[in-house]
Design an enzyme around this catalytic site. Structure first.
Site, PDB file in Angstrom:
ATOM      1  N   SER A 133      17.811  83.423 -35.078  1.00 44.87           N
ATOM      2  CA  SER A 133      18.007  84.072 -36.386  1.00 44.87           C
ATOM      3  C   SER A 133      17.535  85.509 -36.271  1.00 44.87           C
ATOM      4  O   SER A 133      16.764  85.848 -35.361  1.00 44.87           O
ATOM      5  CB  SER A 133      17.148  83.332 -37.424  1.00 44.87           C
ATOM      6  OG  SER A 133      17.140  84.016 -38.655  1.00 44.87           O
ATOM      7  N   TYR A 146       8.668  79.461 -40.637  1.00 48.39           N
ATOM      8  CA  TYR A 146      10.048  79.496 -40.120  1.00 48.39           C
ATOM      9  C   TYR A 146      10.198  80.576 -39.054  1.00 48.39           C
ATOM     10  O   TYR A 146      10.762  80.319 -37.981  1.00 48.39           O
ATOM     11  CB  TYR A 146      11.018  79.727 -41.282  1.00 48.39           C
ATOM     12  CG  TYR A 146      12.482  79.783 -40.873  1.00 48.39           C
ATOM     13  CD1 TYR A 146      13.153  78.633 -40.457  1.00 48.39           C
ATOM     14  CD2 TYR A 146      13.208  80.976 -40.923  1.00 48.39           C
ATOM     15  CE1 TYR A 146      14.490  78.669 -40.091  1.00 48.39           C
ATOM     16  CE2 TYR A 146      14.551  81.025 -40.570  1.00 48.39           C
ATOM     17  CZ  TYR A 146      15.190  79.869 -40.156  1.00 48.39           C
ATOM     18  OH  TYR A 146      16.514  79.920 -39.791  1.00 48.39           O
TER      19      TYR A 146
HETATM   20  P1  NDP Z   1      23.000  73.769 -42.491  1.00 45.05           P
HETATM   21  O1  NDP Z   1      21.851  73.227 -43.293  1.00 45.05           O
HETATM   22  O2  NDP Z   1      24.331  73.851 -43.125  1.00 45.05           O
HETATM   23  O3  NDP Z   1      23.126  72.962 -41.125  1.00 45.05           O
HETATM   24  C1  NDP Z   1      22.023  72.427 -40.445  1.00 45.05           C
HETATM   25  C2  NDP Z   1      22.526  71.363 -39.496  1.00 45.05           C
HETATM   26  O4  NDP Z   1      21.406  70.816 -38.800  1.00 45.05           O
HETATM   27  C3  NDP Z   1      23.211  70.212 -40.216  1.00 45.05           C
HETATM   28  O5  NDP Z   1      24.325  69.813 -39.483  1.00 45.05           O
HETATM   29  C4  NDP Z   1      22.151  69.128 -40.207  1.00 45.05           C
HETATM   30  O6  NDP Z   1      22.771  67.852 -40.175  1.00 45.05           O
HETATM   31  C5  NDP Z   1      21.475  69.412 -38.887  1.00 45.05           C
HETATM   32  N1  NDP Z   1      20.149  68.803 -38.833  1.00 45.05           N
HETATM   33  C6  NDP Z   1      19.115  68.972 -39.678  1.00 45.05           C
HETATM   34  N2  NDP Z   1      18.077  68.213 -39.305  1.00 45.05           N
HETATM   35  C7  NDP Z   1      18.484  67.539 -38.190  1.00 45.05           C
HETATM   36  C8  NDP Z   1      17.871  66.589 -37.336  1.00 45.05           C
HETATM   37  N3  NDP Z   1      16.601  66.198 -37.527  1.00 45.05           N
HETATM   38  N4  NDP Z   1      18.583  66.091 -36.298  1.00 45.05           N
HETATM   39  C9  NDP Z   1      19.865  66.481 -36.095  1.00 45.05           C
HETATM   40  N5  NDP Z   1      20.492  67.394 -36.865  1.00 45.05           N
HETATM   41  C10 NDP Z   1      19.799  67.908 -37.895  1.00 45.05           C
HETATM   42  O7  NDP Z   1      22.497  75.204 -42.019  1.00 45.05           O
HETATM   43  P2  NDP Z   1      23.098  76.310 -41.027  1.00 45.05           P
HETATM   44  O8  NDP Z   1      24.438  75.973 -40.532  1.00 45.05           O
HETATM   45  O9  NDP Z   1      22.861  77.598 -41.700  1.00 45.05           O
HETATM   46  O10 NDP Z   1      22.016  76.211 -39.855  1.00 45.05           O
HETATM   47  C11 NDP Z   1      22.339  76.118 -38.491  1.00 45.05           C
HETATM   48  C12 NDP Z   1      21.354  76.952 -37.681  1.00 45.05           C
HETATM   49  O11 NDP Z   1      21.528  78.323 -38.005  1.00 45.05           O
HETATM   50  C13 NDP Z   1      19.879  76.636 -37.939  1.00 45.05           C
HETATM   51  O12 NDP Z   1      19.192  76.597 -36.702  1.00 45.05           O
HETATM   52  C14 NDP Z   1      19.422  77.817 -38.763  1.00 45.05           C
HETATM   53  O13 NDP Z   1      18.053  78.058 -38.621  1.00 45.05           O
HETATM   54  C15 NDP Z   1      20.278  78.920 -38.183  1.00 45.05           C
HETATM   55  N6  NDP Z   1      20.429  80.106 -39.035  1.00 45.05           N
HETATM   56  C16 NDP Z   1      20.984  80.000 -40.277  1.00 45.05           C
HETATM   57  C17 NDP Z   1      21.053  81.100 -41.101  1.00 45.05           C
HETATM   58  C18 NDP Z   1      21.560  81.013 -42.507  1.00 45.05           C
HETATM   59  O14 NDP Z   1      21.337  81.950 -43.293  1.00 45.05           O
HETATM   60  N7  NDP Z   1      22.258  79.979 -42.902  1.00 45.05           N
HETATM   61  C19 NDP Z   1      20.582  82.412 -40.651  1.00 45.05           C
HETATM   62  C20 NDP Z   1      20.086  82.432 -39.313  1.00 45.05           C
HETATM   63  C21 NDP Z   1      20.008  81.316 -38.557  1.00 45.05           C
HETATM   64  P3  NDP Z   1      22.192  66.498 -40.819  1.00 45.05           P
HETATM   65  O15 NDP Z   1      21.480  66.870 -42.080  1.00 45.05           O
HETATM   66  O16 NDP Z   1      23.437  65.701 -41.028  1.00 45.05           O
HETATM   67  O17 NDP Z   1      21.295  65.913 -39.761  1.00 45.05           O
END
Ligand code: NDP
Length: 240
Positions: A133, A146
């Site tokens: 990020s 975070y």
């Molecule tokens: P979402 O919340 O839409 O996606 C997060 C994903 O992680 C989901 O598919 C969720 O699936 C999965 N997840 C969460 N917990 C677990 C677990 N314990 N085991 C397996 N899968 C898990 O958020 P984003 O797409 O935004 O996030 C994706 C990445 O991007 C993250 O690492 C985030 O930190 C990073 N990021 C996001 C930003 C933003 O502004 N959105 C900015 C910068 C970085 P499920 O709940 O089905 O397990």
């Protein structure tokens, strides 16, 4: 030539789902991991093994990768994308929220790396793409725990890159600014959540997850002797 297997963690929503759609459209068989299996299956992608795996469970990550490799051949890339952002102040944030972020954002990334790295080193090729990020490069209000996890992703990725560069394995850090996904929804402090939402709107909105997926695919598509070490991308209107 059939395209090789790519593993994507956290593919049930946001950036992971957009990346799965894009890499599938480019012809890759995929292993898609998340806890919400229905959401993985609802993507309806061909040659996509969907497994309900909590990425904090190392044995489960390992088993799913071995199963996918039996089906589709060796994993040529992993997108370590699963992550959670729980904003809060260190004085009063519930401590279990720190644990959840460290377990998933830090240890989950390491588990994904370990599941594919020995094979990549042995084959002398492979790409590890870790989703960090902008909060892995600088701090933001209410982000202390975070940013700790995301600085860790940056640091581990760069060190890993140095470790395996001579063995033909590429390590890429993807550092997005705010992206329009479900990420913010898990923050438990309503006031902080509203403040973040207002900040995003003031910046003219966040990136679409497809823009991040394009950056991931761009880095992966480079010839094997080109390693895009880091991509930092954010909405033009995002100042911080
Ligand atoms: P979402 O919340 O839409 O996606 C997060 C994903 O992680 C989901 O598919 C969720 O699936 C999965 N997840 C969460 N917990 C677990 C677990 N314990 N085991 C397996 N899968 C898990 O958020 P984003 O797409 O935004 O996030 C994706 C990445 O991007 C993250 O690492 C985030 O930190 C990073 N990021 C996001 C930003 C933003 O502004 N959105 C900015 C910068 C970085 P499920 O709940 O089905 O397990």
């Amino acid at each position: 030539m059939p395209k090789p297997l790519i593993v994507i963690t956290g593919a049930s929503s946001g950036i992971g789902a957009a990346t799965a759609r894009l890499l599938s459209a480019e012809g890759h068989p995929l292993l898609l991991l998340a806890r919400r299996l229905d959401r993985l299956e609802a993507l309806g992608l061909p040659q996509a093994l969907c497994r309900k795996v909590d990425v904090t469970d190392r044995a489960a990550v390992e088993a799913a990768v071995r199963e996918a490799e039996e089906l589709y051949g060796p994993a040529d890339a992993i997108v370590n994308n699963a992550g959670v952002m729980l904003l809060g102040r260190l004085a009063d944030q519930p401590v279990d929220e720190w644990e959840r972020m460290i377990d998933l954002n830090v240890k989950g990334v390491l588990y994904g790396v370990r599941a594919v790295l020995p094979g990549m080193v042995e084959r002398g090729r492979g790409t590890i793409l870790n989703v960090s990020s902008v909060a892995g490069r600088k701090t933001f209000p209410n982000h202390a725990a975070y940013v700790g996890t995301k600085f860790a992703v940056h640091a581990m990725s760069e060190n890993l890159r140095e470790e395996v560069a001579a063995q033909g394995v590429r390590v890429v850090t993807i550092a997005p600014g705010a992206v329009e996904t479900e990420l913010l929804s898990h923050t438990s402090d309503e006031q902080i959540k509203q403040g973040y939402q207002a900040w995003k709107e003031a910046a003219g909105g966040a990136l679409a997850p497809e823009a991040v997926a394009e950056a991931i695919a761009y880095a992966y598509r480079q010839p094997p002797n080109v390693c895009v070490r880091e991509i930092v991308l954010a909405a033009t209107g995002q100042e911080g």
